[in-house]
Design a protein around this motif. Structure first.
Motif, PDB file in Angstrom:
ATOM      1  N   ILE A  76       0.864  -1.181   0.000  1.00 11.47           N
ATOM      2  CA  ILE A  76       0.000   0.000   0.000  1.00 11.47           C
ATOM      3  C   ILE A  76       0.903   1.235   0.000  1.00 11.47           C
ATOM      4  N   SER A  77       0.314   2.390  -0.137  1.00 11.08           N
ATOM      5  CA  SER A  77       1.115   3.614  -0.162  1.00 11.08           C
ATOM      6  C   SER A  77       1.512   4.042   1.246  1.00 11.08           C
ATOM      7  N   ARG A  78       2.566   4.860   1.311  1.00 15.54           N
ATOM      8  CA  ARG A  78       2.974   5.423   2.605  1.00 15.54           C
ATOM      9  C   ARG A  78       1.854   6.286   3.174  1.00 15.54           C
ATOM     10  N   THR A  79       1.146   6.993   2.306  1.00 17.87           N
ATOM     11  CA  THR A  79       0.036   7.833   2.754  1.00 17.87           C
ATOM     12  C   THR A  79      -1.020   6.994   3.453  1.00 17.87           C
ATOM     13  N   THR A  80      -1.329   5.821   2.904  1.00 16.16           N
ATOM     14  CA  THR A  80      -2.324   4.941   3.519  1.00 16.16           C
ATOM     15  C   THR A  80      -1.832   4.440   4.874  1.00 16.16           C
ATOM     16  N   VAL A  81      -0.555   4.147   4.988  1.00 17.58           N
ATOM     17  CA  VAL A  81      -0.001   3.724   6.288  1.00 17.58           C
ATOM     18  C   VAL A  81      -0.174   4.841   7.301  1.00 17.58           C
ATOM     19  N   TYR A  82       0.162   6.073   6.916  1.00 15.27           N
ATOM     20  CA  TYR A  82      -0.023   7.203   7.835  1.00 15.27           C
ATOM     21  C   TYR A  82      -1.499   7.381   8.203  1.00 15.27           C
ATOM     22  N   GLU A  83      -2.398   7.200   7.263  1.00 11.65           N
ATOM     23  CA  GLU A  83      -3.831   7.302   7.559  1.00 11.65           C
ATOM     24  C   GLU A  83      -4.251   6.248   8.575  1.00 11.65           C
ATOM     25  N   LEU A  84      -3.747   5.023   8.435  1.00 12.28           N
ATOM     26  CA  LEU A  84      -4.051   3.956   9.396  1.00 12.28           C
ATOM     27  C   LEU A  84      -3.515   4.294  10.787  1.00 12.28           C
ATOM     28  N   ILE A  85      -2.323   4.871  10.822  1.00 12.43           N
ATOM     29  CA  ILE A  85      -1.721   5.262  12.101  1.00 12.43           C
ATOM     30  C   ILE A  85      -2.552   6.355  12.764  1.00 12.43           C
ATOM     31  N   TYR A  86      -2.849   7.429  12.018  1.00 10.50           N
ATOM     32  CA  TYR A  86      -3.564   8.563  12.597  1.00 10.50           C
ATOM     33  C   TYR A  86      -5.007   8.230  12.959  1.00 10.50           C
ATOM     34  N   ALA A  87      -5.575   7.204  12.307  1.00 10.85           N
ATOM     35  CA  ALA A  87      -6.928   6.764  12.651  1.00 10.85           C
ATOM     36  C   ALA A  87      -6.921   5.829  13.860  1.00 10.85           C
ATOM     37  N   GLY A  88      -5.732   5.452  14.331  1.00 13.62           N
ATOM     38  CA  GLY A  88      -5.632   4.561  15.481  1.00 13.62           C
ATOM     39  C   GLY A  88      -5.819   3.093  15.127  1.00 13.62           C
ATOM     40  N   ILE A  89      -5.784   2.778  13.845  1.00 13.01           N
ATOM     41  CA  ILE A  89      -5.985   1.403  13.384  1.00 13.01           C
ATOM     42  C   ILE A  89      -4.683   0.620  13.426  1.00 13.01           C
ATOM     43  N   LEU A  90      -3.575   1.290  13.157  1.00 10.04           N
ATOM     44  CA  LEU A  90      -2.256   0.671  13.170  1.00 10.04           C
ATOM     45  C   LEU A  90      -1.410   1.393  14.205  1.00 10.04           C
ATOM     46  N   SER A  91      -0.893   0.648  15.170  1.00 11.20           N
ATOM     47  CA  SER A  91      -0.079   1.250  16.230  1.00 11.20           C
ATOM     48  C   SER A  91       1.307   1.591  15.716  1.00 11.20           C
ATOM     49  N   SER A  92       1.876   2.637  16.289  1.00 11.20           N
ATOM     50  CA  SER A  92       3.234   3.021  15.940  1.00 11.20           C
ATOM     51  C   SER A  92       3.875   3.703  17.140  1.00 11.20           C
ATOM     52  N   VAL A  93       5.179   3.886  17.051  1.00 13.10           N
ATOM     53  CA  VAL A  93       5.921   4.608  18.086  1.00 13.10           C
ATOM     54  C   VAL A  93       6.691   5.724  17.409  1.00 13.10           C
ATOM     55  N   LYS A  94       7.006   6.723  18.190  1.00 11.79           N
ATOM     56  CA  LYS A  94       7.784   7.832  17.661  1.00 11.79           C
ATOM     57  C   LYS A  94       9.100   7.881  18.429  1.00 11.79           C
ATOM     58  N   ILE A  95      10.192   7.903  17.693  1.00 12.69           N
ATOM     59  CA  ILE A  95      11.524   8.027  18.277  1.00 12.69           C
ATOM     60  C   ILE A  95      12.098   9.324  17.726  1.00 12.69           C
ATOM     61  N   GLY A  96      12.143  10.332  18.563  1.00 11.47           N
ATOM     62  CA  GLY A  96      12.520  11.655  18.080  1.00 11.47           C
ATOM     63  C   GLY A  96      11.486  12.114  17.073  1.00 11.47           C
ATOM     64  N   SER A  97      11.917  12.406  15.871  1.00 13.20           N
ATOM     65  CA  SER A  97      10.972  12.818  14.831  1.00 13.20           C
ATOM     66  C   SER A  97      10.621  11.676  13.885  1.00 13.20           C
ATOM     67  N   CYS A  98      11.117  10.479  14.198  1.00 13.27           N
ATOM     68  CA  CYS A  98      10.903   9.320  13.316  1.00 13.27           C
ATOM     69  C   CYS A  98       9.732   8.467  13.787  1.00 13.27           C
ATOM     70  N   ARG A  99       8.870   8.101  12.870  1.00 12.35           N
ATOM     71  CA  ARG A  99       7.737   7.221  13.150  1.00 12.35           C
ATOM     72  C   ARG A  99       8.155   5.807  12.792  1.00 12.35           C
ATOM     73  N   ARG A 100       7.922   4.848  13.716  1.00 10.45           N
ATOM     74  CA  ARG A 100       8.265   3.450  13.480  1.00 10.45           C
ATOM     75  C   ARG A 100       7.079   2.565  13.855  1.00 10.45           C
ATOM     76  N   ILE A 101       7.004   1.405  13.198  1.00 15.70           N
ATOM     77  CA  ILE A 101       5.922   0.448  13.425  1.00 15.70           C
ATOM     78  C   ILE A 101       6.551  -0.865  13.852  1.00 15.70           C
ATOM     79  N   ARG A 102       6.093  -1.376  14.990  1.00 17.24           N
ATOM     80  CA  ARG A 102       6.610  -2.674  15.435  1.00 17.24           C
ATOM     81  C   ARG A 102       6.132  -3.751  14.470  1.00 17.24           C
TER      82      ARG A 102
END
Length: 69
Positions: free
Chosen positions: A28-54
């Motif tokens: 899928i696109s990076r934009t779709t991944v960000y949409e999933l993250i911001y919608a709370g559907i896909l969890s992620s962590v932030k390290i400094g200014s970097c977004r990472r997904i377990r």
């Protein structure tokens, strides 16, 4: 070594994936991944200014898709 080879072969098998890597894995696109993250559907962590997904969160997301199909 290409990124695709490293991810598919498990070389390094990182615990945390970049948004770009997660998008490549899900095809899928990076934009779709960000949409999933911001919608709370896909969890992620932030390290400094970097977004990472377990990796485990990505697998849980896919399992949820399969369960809801």
């Amino acid at each position: 070594m290409t990124e695709e080879f490293a991810l598919s072969s498990g070389v390094g098998n990182p615990l945390l994936l970049t948004v770009k890597e997660a998008a490549w894995i899900l095809q899928i696109s990076r934009t779709t991944v960000y949409e999933l993250i911001y919608a709370g559907i896909l969890s992620s962590v932030k390290i400094g200014s970097c977004r990472r997904i377990r990796r485990s969160d990505l697998e849980d997301y896919v399992q949820g898709l399969v369960a809801n199909s």
